[in-house]
Design an enzyme around this catalytic site. Sequence first.
Site, PDB file in Angstrom:
ATOM      1  N   LYS A  14     -19.535 -21.574   4.177  1.00  0.00           N
ATOM      2  CA  LYS A  14     -20.463 -22.705   4.343  1.00  0.00           C
ATOM      3  C   LYS A  14     -20.471 -23.584   3.099  1.00  0.00           C
ATOM      4  O   LYS A  14     -20.341 -24.803   3.176  1.00  0.00           O
ATOM      5  CB  LYS A  14     -21.904 -22.198   4.607  1.00  0.00           C
ATOM      6  CG  LYS A  14     -22.024 -21.281   5.811  1.00  0.00           C
ATOM      7  CD  LYS A  14     -23.465 -20.839   6.041  1.00  0.00           C
ATOM      8  CE  LYS A  14     -24.070 -19.983   4.929  1.00  0.00           C
ATOM      9  NZ  LYS A  14     -23.485 -18.635   4.817  1.00  0.00           N
ATOM     10  N   ARG A  88     -32.360 -20.510   8.968  1.00  0.00           N
ATOM     11  CA  ARG A  88     -31.906 -19.125   9.112  1.00  0.00           C
ATOM     12  C   ARG A  88     -32.778 -18.336  10.068  1.00  0.00           C
ATOM     13  O   ARG A  88     -32.495 -17.153  10.312  1.00  0.00           O
ATOM     14  CB  ARG A  88     -31.971 -18.435   7.737  1.00  0.00           C
ATOM     15  CG  ARG A  88     -30.655 -18.382   6.996  1.00  0.00           C
ATOM     16  CD  ARG A  88     -30.952 -17.794   5.635  1.00  0.00           C
ATOM     17  NE  ARG A  88     -29.847 -17.079   5.062  1.00  0.00           N
ATOM     18  CZ  ARG A  88     -28.980 -17.616   4.197  1.00  0.00           C
ATOM     19  NH1 ARG A  88     -29.064 -18.883   3.868  1.00  0.00           N
ATOM     20  NH2 ARG A  88     -28.045 -16.872   3.671  1.00  0.00           N
ATOM     21  N   ARG A 127     -15.643 -13.656  -5.259  1.00  0.00           N
ATOM     22  CA  ARG A 127     -16.123 -15.015  -5.541  1.00  0.00           C
ATOM     23  C   ARG A 127     -16.684 -15.170  -6.964  1.00  0.00           C
ATOM     24  O   ARG A 127     -17.378 -14.303  -7.464  1.00  0.00           O
ATOM     25  CB  ARG A 127     -17.214 -15.359  -4.537  1.00  0.00           C
ATOM     26  CG  ARG A 127     -17.902 -16.668  -4.836  1.00  0.00           C
ATOM     27  CD  ARG A 127     -18.839 -17.061  -3.749  1.00  0.00           C
ATOM     28  NE  ARG A 127     -19.864 -16.055  -3.511  1.00  0.00           N
ATOM     29  CZ  ARG A 127     -20.741 -16.148  -2.518  1.00  0.00           C
ATOM     30  NH1 ARG A 127     -20.686 -17.143  -1.670  1.00  0.00           N
ATOM     31  NH2 ARG A 127     -21.642 -15.219  -2.383  1.00  0.00           N
ATOM     32  N   ARG A 161     -22.455 -14.178  -8.788  1.00  0.00           N
ATOM     33  CA  ARG A 161     -23.822 -14.056  -8.289  1.00  0.00           C
ATOM     34  C   ARG A 161     -24.293 -12.611  -8.289  1.00  0.00           C
ATOM     35  O   ARG A 161     -23.537 -11.693  -8.043  1.00  0.00           O
ATOM     36  CB  ARG A 161     -23.901 -14.616  -6.858  1.00  0.00           C
ATOM     37  CG  ARG A 161     -24.382 -16.042  -6.827  1.00  0.00           C
ATOM     38  CD  ARG A 161     -24.140 -16.695  -5.508  1.00  0.00           C
ATOM     39  NE  ARG A 161     -24.758 -16.005  -4.377  1.00  0.00           N
ATOM     40  CZ  ARG A 161     -24.756 -16.482  -3.136  1.00  0.00           C
ATOM     41  NH1 ARG A 161     -24.176 -17.638  -2.887  1.00  0.00           N
ATOM     42  NH2 ARG A 161     -25.320 -15.816  -2.152  1.00  0.00           N
ATOM     43  N   ARG A 172     -27.478  -8.490   3.509  1.00  0.00           N
ATOM     44  CA  ARG A 172     -27.427  -9.916   3.894  1.00  0.00           C
ATOM     45  C   ARG A 172     -26.824 -10.084   5.290  1.00  0.00           C
ATOM     46  O   ARG A 172     -27.287 -10.888   6.085  1.00  0.00           O
ATOM     47  CB  ARG A 172     -26.617 -10.707   2.853  1.00  0.00           C
ATOM     48  CG  ARG A 172     -27.394 -10.911   1.546  1.00  0.00           C
ATOM     49  CD  ARG A 172     -26.506 -11.213   0.358  1.00  0.00           C
ATOM     50  NE  ARG A 172     -25.731 -12.426   0.506  1.00  0.00           N
ATOM     51  CZ  ARG A 172     -24.697 -12.747  -0.273  1.00  0.00           C
ATOM     52  NH1 ARG A 172     -24.336 -11.936  -1.256  1.00  0.00           N
ATOM     53  NH2 ARG A 172     -24.066 -13.873  -0.088  1.00  0.00           N
TER      54      ARG A 172
HETATM   55  P1  AP5 Z   1     -18.605 -19.588   0.332  1.00  0.00           P
HETATM   56  O1  AP5 Z   1     -18.213 -20.976   0.677  1.00  0.00           O
HETATM   57  O2  AP5 Z   1     -19.281 -19.333  -0.943  1.00  0.00           O
HETATM   58  O3  AP5 Z   1     -19.424 -18.942   1.547  1.00  0.00           O
HETATM   59  P2  AP5 Z   1     -20.932 -19.137   1.990  1.00  0.00           P
HETATM   60  O4  AP5 Z   1     -20.919 -19.123   3.478  1.00  0.00           O
HETATM   61  O5  AP5 Z   1     -21.546 -20.298   1.299  1.00  0.00           O
HETATM   62  O6  AP5 Z   1     -21.513 -17.748   1.497  1.00  0.00           O
HETATM   63  P3  AP5 Z   1     -22.873 -17.433   0.748  1.00  0.00           P
HETATM   64  O7  AP5 Z   1     -22.689 -16.085   0.140  1.00  0.00           O
HETATM   65  O8  AP5 Z   1     -23.298 -18.543  -0.134  1.00  0.00           O
HETATM   66  O9  AP5 Z   1     -23.829 -17.340   1.959  1.00  0.00           O
HETATM   67  P4  AP5 Z   1     -25.233 -16.763   2.016  1.00  0.00           P
HETATM   68  O10 AP5 Z   1     -25.669 -17.360   3.288  1.00  0.00           O
HETATM   69  O11 AP5 Z   1     -25.324 -15.292   1.957  1.00  0.00           O
HETATM   70  O12 AP5 Z   1     -25.912 -17.228   0.662  1.00  0.00           O
HETATM   71  P5  AP5 Z   1     -27.002 -18.315   0.328  1.00  0.00           P
HETATM   72  O13 AP5 Z   1     -26.763 -18.804  -1.032  1.00  0.00           O
HETATM   73  O14 AP5 Z   1     -27.134 -19.264   1.431  1.00  0.00           O
HETATM   74  O15 AP5 Z   1     -17.284 -18.700   0.434  1.00  0.00           O
HETATM   75  C1  AP5 Z   1     -17.265 -17.350  -0.004  1.00  0.00           C
HETATM   76  C2  AP5 Z   1     -15.979 -17.047  -0.784  1.00  0.00           C
HETATM   77  O16 AP5 Z   1     -14.879 -17.092   0.101  1.00  0.00           O
HETATM   78  C3  AP5 Z   1     -15.670 -18.088  -1.882  1.00  0.00           C
HETATM   79  O17 AP5 Z   1     -15.110 -17.426  -2.973  1.00  0.00           O
HETATM   80  C4  AP5 Z   1     -14.652 -19.017  -1.232  1.00  0.00           C
HETATM   81  O18 AP5 Z   1     -13.773 -19.571  -2.182  1.00  0.00           O
HETATM   82  C5  AP5 Z   1     -13.952 -18.094  -0.270  1.00  0.00           C
HETATM   83  N1  AP5 Z   1     -13.575 -18.767   0.973  1.00  0.00           N
HETATM   84  C6  AP5 Z   1     -14.279 -19.725   1.651  1.00  0.00           C
HETATM   85  N2  AP5 Z   1     -13.629 -20.087   2.779  1.00  0.00           N
HETATM   86  C7  AP5 Z   1     -12.499 -19.314   2.839  1.00  0.00           C
HETATM   87  C8  AP5 Z   1     -11.419 -19.207   3.770  1.00  0.00           C
HETATM   88  N3  AP5 Z   1     -11.358 -19.964   4.878  1.00  0.00           N
HETATM   89  N4  AP5 Z   1     -10.442 -18.303   3.511  1.00  0.00           N
HETATM   90  C9  AP5 Z   1     -10.497 -17.534   2.391  1.00  0.00           C
HETATM   91  N5  AP5 Z   1     -11.480 -17.605   1.464  1.00  0.00           N
HETATM   92  C10 AP5 Z   1     -12.469 -18.473   1.686  1.00  0.00           C
HETATM   93  O19 AP5 Z   1     -28.338 -17.420   0.311  1.00  0.00           O
HETATM   94  C11 AP5 Z   1     -28.563 -16.458  -0.701  1.00  0.00           C
HETATM   95  C12 AP5 Z   1     -29.932 -15.830  -0.499  1.00  0.00           C
HETATM   96  O20 AP5 Z   1     -30.956 -16.839  -0.625  1.00  0.00           O
HETATM   97  C13 AP5 Z   1     -30.190 -15.198   0.862  1.00  0.00           C
HETATM   98  O21 AP5 Z   1     -29.717 -13.872   0.916  1.00  0.00           O
HETATM   99  C14 AP5 Z   1     -31.722 -15.292   0.965  1.00  0.00           C
HETATM  100  O22 AP5 Z   1     -32.347 -14.290   0.219  1.00  0.00           O
HETATM  101  C15 AP5 Z   1     -32.024 -16.635   0.312  1.00  0.00           C
HETATM  102  N6  AP5 Z   1     -32.021 -17.758   1.263  1.00  0.00           N
HETATM  103  C16 AP5 Z   1     -31.204 -18.850   1.241  1.00  0.00           C
HETATM  104  N7  AP5 Z   1     -31.479 -19.684   2.239  1.00  0.00           N
HETATM  105  C17 AP5 Z   1     -32.518 -19.131   2.926  1.00  0.00           C
HETATM  106  C18 AP5 Z   1     -33.252 -19.517   4.081  1.00  0.00           C
HETATM  107  N8  AP5 Z   1     -32.956 -20.654   4.748  1.00  0.00           N
HETATM  108  N9  AP5 Z   1     -34.241 -18.705   4.521  1.00  0.00           N
HETATM  109  C19 AP5 Z   1     -34.554 -17.567   3.857  1.00  0.00           C
HETATM  110  N10 AP5 Z   1     -33.892 -17.138   2.766  1.00  0.00           N
HETATM  111  C20 AP5 Z   1     -32.872 -17.915   2.295  1.00  0.00           C
HETATM  112 MG    MG Z   2     -23.147 -20.547  -0.032  1.00  0.00          MG
END
Ligand code: AP5
Ligand code: MG
Length: 229
Positions: A14, A88, A127, A161, A172
């Site tokens: 994402k 979410r 990552r 992270r 997660r």
């Molecule tokens: P990346 O692009 O970083 O993936 P992502 O989907 O953004 O993954 P996240 O870990 O950020 O998602 P998340 O939803 O768990 O975390 P968030 O910060 O939202 O890609 C991942 C890796 O793969 C990278 O190294 C990239 O280079 C590689 N990659 C990408 N595409 C690829 C491909 N096609 N092929 C190969 N490699 C690839 O949330 C964190 C925490 O915050 C949550 O756990 C929760 O506690 C809280 N939180 C955030 N938003 C909310 C909400 N709306 N409600 C409640 N709690 C929330």
């Molecule tokens: Mg992300």
Amino acid sequence: MLNIILLGPPGAGKGTQAARLQATRGMIQLSTGDMLREARASGSPIGEKVKAIMDAGELVSDAIVTALIGERLDTCADRGSIFDGFPRTIAQAEALDHLLKQRGETLDSVVVMEVDDDALVERIAGRFACAYCGEGYHDLYKLPKVNGVCDRCGSAGFVRRKDDNEDVVRARLKAYHAQTEPLIDYYRRQGKVSTVDGMADISAVAKEIDQALTGQGAKGVKNRAKTPG
Ligand code: AP5
Ligand code: MG
Ligand code: ZN
């Protein structure tokens, strides 16, 4: 002007694709995960409150993340927004509907990024990001062109992270399947869902997303009638 959601499990890509859309289309990336990490880094009361929840891989309260999005939404006026990691829960989706309606805007498209659970652990474990500009990298799939030097800003400091370890990733994923996956049906009923293969390489995923968004530009609100998958 488009308002879109990138929906998918942790590690689906994402953030990677949202950053690209921001760079290529001038849209604004709204990542609640990034906002929460900023709040933590600044030591704000919200940051203190969400620390333990995030480190356990659980979801922060709907009220907190909805307020964060509400504060930022005005910055997207006339540019379009990419919601990354929000909504979410169904409650967050309803809150977003309400926020957009208040502004006379609509949600145009929900791009669901499909990835195998097994692949996600490897992706997340590899990552890292530039400590200064936030540019994202991966040990296997996207290394800096010059070893140890950020492609974008030239600095030499990198960070990983705190919630990117196997145990927390499992928590997660569990939260995603239980609380976020039901959103796919919620948006399917509105005819807004496009599905892309998140297992393909980064540029192929980018192409699929662009195709899903084609025809939703200037005229805006026309959504695809058919949704594969
Ligand atoms: P990346 O692009 O970083 O993936 P992502 O989907 O953004 O993954 P996240 O870990 O950020 O998602 P998340 O939803 O768990 O975390 P968030 O910060 O939202 O890609 C991942 C890796 O793969 C990278 O190294 C990239 O280079 C590689 N990659 C990408 N595409 C690829 C491909 N096609 N092929 C190969 N490699 C690839 O949330 C964190 C925490 O915050 C949550 O756990 C929760 O506690 C809280 N939180 C955030 N938003 C909310 C909400 N709306 N409600 C409640 N709690 C929330
Ligand atoms: Mg992300
Ligand atoms: Zn950098």
